[in-house]
Design an enzyme around this catalytic site. Sequence first.
Site, PDB file in Angstrom:
ATOM      1  N   GLY A 154      39.138  46.073  39.983  1.00 31.12           N
ATOM      2  CA  GLY A 154      39.872  44.948  40.574  1.00 31.12           C
ATOM      3  C   GLY A 154      39.251  43.605  40.247  1.00 31.12           C
ATOM      4  O   GLY A 154      39.950  42.633  39.939  1.00 31.12           O
ATOM      5  N   CYS A 155      37.930  43.534  40.294  1.00 35.39           N
ATOM      6  CA  CYS A 155      37.233  42.269  40.017  1.00 35.39           C
ATOM      7  C   CYS A 155      37.335  41.906  38.540  1.00 35.39           C
ATOM      8  O   CYS A 155      37.452  40.731  38.196  1.00 35.39           O
ATOM      9  CB  CYS A 155      35.786  42.352  40.477  1.00 35.39           C
ATOM     10  SG  CYS A 155      35.658  42.506  42.274  1.00 35.39           S
ATOM     11  N   THR A 156      37.326  42.891  37.672  1.00 33.35           N
ATOM     12  CA  THR A 156      37.490  42.634  36.244  1.00 33.35           C
ATOM     13  C   THR A 156      38.897  42.132  35.970  1.00 33.35           C
ATOM     14  O   THR A 156      39.084  41.149  35.233  1.00 33.35           O
ATOM     15  CB  THR A 156      37.195  43.903  35.425  1.00 33.35           C
ATOM     16  OG1 THR A 156      35.828  44.273  35.659  1.00 33.35           O
ATOM     17  CG2 THR A 156      37.423  43.674  33.938  1.00 33.35           C
TER      18      THR A 156
END
Length: 151
Positions: A40-42
Site C-alpha cells: 500500500g505504501c509503495t
Amino acid sequence: MIGKKVPDFTAEATAGPFTLSEYRGHPVVLYFYPKADTPGCTQQACAVRDVYPQIEAQNAVVIGISPDSEASHARFIEKHSLTMELLSDPDKQVCNLYGVWQKKKMAGKEYMGVVRTTFLIDPKGKIARVWEKVRVDGHADEVLQSCCDLS
C-alpha cells in the site's frame, strides 16, 4: 481542524534535517504512511511520484513521513525513483503531534501504528484540507486537484 495553524517540527530527511516552518509561503502536502516498501505504501508513494511534477508546478512541496529509518527511506527512494522527500520519525514524535499514531486493528489484534493520513497546508501554515484513513486509489489525483484549487 481546517484553518488551524499546524504545529512546527524538525525531522531527519534523507537530504538532512527538515523543518516545516522553512516552507511557509508554499503549500505543503504532508502525508503520513505506515511503512516503506509495503504494497500500500509503495502504491501510494509511486502515485504521488507520478503527479509530483504537477504538484510542484503549483509551487507546492510534498513530504512523506513514517517511523522508518533514514536508510530505509533512502532504499525506498532509490528502488522506486521517488522524487519527494521522506522524513524519518522513529520516536513517533511528529506522528503523535499530528495525531496519526493510533490504535489499529488487524485480524482481531490491536496494535499501535500510523493511520495513513494526508494534510494539505496552505502557504500561511494553516490546514487547508485533511484526508484521514486514506484509501490509496485516486488519492494522489485528489491531492493534486486540491493543490490546484489552493493556488
